[in-house]
Design a protein around this motif. Structure first.
Motif, PDB file in Angstrom:
ATOM      1  N   VAL A   1       0.852  -1.190   0.000  1.00  0.00           N
ATOM      2  CA  VAL A   1       0.000   0.000   0.000  1.00  0.00           C
ATOM      3  C   VAL A   1       0.887   1.240   0.000  1.00  0.00           C
ATOM      4  O   VAL A   1       1.882   1.298   0.721  1.00  0.00           O
ATOM      5  CB  VAL A   1      -0.917   0.022   1.243  1.00  0.00           C
ATOM      6  CG1 VAL A   1      -1.720   1.315   1.323  1.00  0.00           C
ATOM      7  CG2 VAL A   1      -1.839  -1.176   1.256  1.00  0.00           C
ATOM      8  N   TRP A   2       0.523   2.216  -0.810  1.00  0.00           N
ATOM      9  CA  TRP A   2       1.243   3.487  -0.791  1.00  0.00           C
ATOM     10  C   TRP A   2       0.637   4.361   0.288  1.00  0.00           C
ATOM     11  O   TRP A   2      -0.582   4.434   0.447  1.00  0.00           O
ATOM     12  CB  TRP A   2       1.197   4.155  -2.163  1.00  0.00           C
ATOM     13  CG  TRP A   2       2.382   3.739  -2.957  1.00  0.00           C
ATOM     14  CD1 TRP A   2       3.480   4.500  -3.234  1.00  0.00           C
ATOM     15  CD2 TRP A   2       2.643   2.458  -3.545  1.00  0.00           C
ATOM     16  NE1 TRP A   2       4.388   3.770  -3.949  1.00  0.00           N
ATOM     17  CE2 TRP A   2       3.905   2.508  -4.150  1.00  0.00           C
ATOM     18  CE3 TRP A   2       1.933   1.261  -3.599  1.00  0.00           C
ATOM     19  CZ2 TRP A   2       4.473   1.434  -4.806  1.00  0.00           C
ATOM     20  CZ3 TRP A   2       2.502   0.179  -4.258  1.00  0.00           C
ATOM     21  CH2 TRP A   2       3.746   0.270  -4.850  1.00  0.00           C
ATOM     22  N   MET A   3       1.519   5.023   1.058  1.00  0.00           N
ATOM     23  CA  MET A   3       1.097   5.764   2.241  1.00  0.00           C
ATOM     24  C   MET A   3       1.746   7.137   2.261  1.00  0.00           C
ATOM     25  O   MET A   3       2.916   7.288   1.888  1.00  0.00           O
ATOM     26  CB  MET A   3       1.529   4.970   3.484  1.00  0.00           C
ATOM     27  CG  MET A   3       1.252   5.660   4.794  1.00  0.00           C
ATOM     28  SD  MET A   3       2.040   4.807   6.182  1.00  0.00           S
ATOM     29  CE  MET A   3       3.728   5.341   5.994  1.00  0.00           C
ATOM     30  N   ASP A   4       0.980   8.128   2.703  1.00  0.00           N
ATOM     31  CA  ASP A   4       1.507   9.458   2.978  1.00  0.00           C
ATOM     32  C   ASP A   4       2.306   9.331   4.270  1.00  0.00           C
ATOM     33  O   ASP A   4       1.745   9.040   5.327  1.00  0.00           O
ATOM     34  CB  ASP A   4       0.353  10.452   3.125  1.00  0.00           C
ATOM     35  CG  ASP A   4       0.814  11.869   3.386  1.00  0.00           C
ATOM     36  OD1 ASP A   4       1.762  12.058   4.191  1.00  0.00           O
ATOM     37  OD2 ASP A   4       0.225  12.794   2.810  1.00  0.00           O
ATOM     38  N   THR A   5       3.619   9.529   4.201  1.00  0.00           N
ATOM     39  CA  THR A   5       4.467   9.289   5.369  1.00  0.00           C
ATOM     40  C   THR A   5       4.272  10.314   6.489  1.00  0.00           C
ATOM     41  O   THR A   5       4.630  10.045   7.625  1.00  0.00           O
ATOM     42  CB  THR A   5       5.958   9.251   4.958  1.00  0.00           C
ATOM     43  OG1 THR A   5       6.297  10.483   4.311  1.00  0.00           O
ATOM     44  CG2 THR A   5       6.227   8.084   4.025  1.00  0.00           C
ATOM     45  N   ARG A   6       3.668  11.444   6.168  1.00  0.00           N
ATOM     46  CA  ARG A   6       3.412  12.455   7.215  1.00  0.00           C
ATOM     47  C   ARG A   6       2.157  12.143   7.995  1.00  0.00           C
ATOM     48  O   ARG A   6       2.105  12.339   9.206  1.00  0.00           O
ATOM     49  CB  ARG A   6       3.316  13.840   6.588  1.00  0.00           C
ATOM     50  CG  ARG A   6       4.619  14.319   5.967  1.00  0.00           C
ATOM     51  CD  ARG A   6       4.382  15.567   5.153  1.00  0.00           C
ATOM     52  NE  ARG A   6       3.423  15.266   4.093  1.00  0.00           N
ATOM     53  CZ  ARG A   6       3.639  15.412   2.798  1.00  0.00           C
ATOM     54  NH1 ARG A   6       4.756  15.921   2.379  1.00  0.00           N
ATOM     55  NH2 ARG A   6       2.729  15.085   1.914  1.00  0.00           N
ATOM     56  N   THR A   7       1.119  11.637   7.318  1.00  0.00           N
ATOM     57  CA  THR A   7      -0.161  11.398   7.984  1.00  0.00           C
ATOM     58  C   THR A   7      -0.383   9.933   8.359  1.00  0.00           C
ATOM     59  O   THR A   7      -1.223   9.635   9.198  1.00  0.00           O
ATOM     60  CB  THR A   7      -1.339  11.832   7.085  1.00  0.00           C
ATOM     61  OG1 THR A   7      -1.378  10.982   5.934  1.00  0.00           O
ATOM     62  CG2 THR A   7      -1.210  13.291   6.678  1.00  0.00           C
ATOM     63  N   GLY A   8       0.328   9.020   7.694  1.00  0.00           N
ATOM     64  CA  GLY A   8       0.113   7.597   7.937  1.00  0.00           C
ATOM     65  C   GLY A   8      -1.111   7.053   7.224  1.00  0.00           C
ATOM     66  O   GLY A   8      -1.493   5.905   7.427  1.00  0.00           O
TER      67      GLY A   8
END
Length: 135
Positions: A114-121
């Protein structure tokens, strides 16, 4: 594996002496490292960096491995990585592990990536470079 899948990458990884366990064969946890290495190489070949500094990155939400026969040092493993039809934020990946020079299947596995926004999780849409591989 009944789902339609596409070969994405084949890589060769030397087995290290330290990969073995007390039984004299590659420890079961190391197979997941071999699959991970294939996944990282694939992501980087698509033009993405695998780094905590990137705003979007790939994470695994589940993983499995079936062990058919032990791998022993010295050897080079050959990992074939496959992908299935992508979703909005994820792609299913599968792995086959061989020993170089031997056509027998030593292990196979799977991981939902899964691709994830690393700032928001929170999950993030697949990069266009990944999605276009399946068009």
């Amino acid at each position: 594996m009944t789902t339609e899948r596409k070969l994405l990458l084949t890589t060769r990884i030397p087995v290290r002496w330290g990969d073995m366990d007390a039984y004299g064969h590659v420890n079961n946890t190391v197979y997941f490292r071999y699959f991970e290495q294939a996944r990282v190489e694939w992501i980087e070949q698509q033009g993405s960096r695998v780094s905590p500094e990137e705003p979007v990155g790939a994470v695994i939400i589940n993983a499995s491995c079936t062990f058919y026969m032990p791998v022993n040092y010295p050897a080079t493993v050959v990992v074939k990585m496959y992908g299935g039809e992508p979703g909005r934020t994820s792609v299913m990946t599968w792995y086959e592990l061989f020993v170089d020079g031997d056509e027998r299947l030593y292990a196979d596995g799977a991981a939902k990536t899964v691709w994830m926004d690393t700032r928001t999780g929170k999950s993030s849409p697949l990069p266009d470079t990944i999605r276009s591989m399946f068009d």
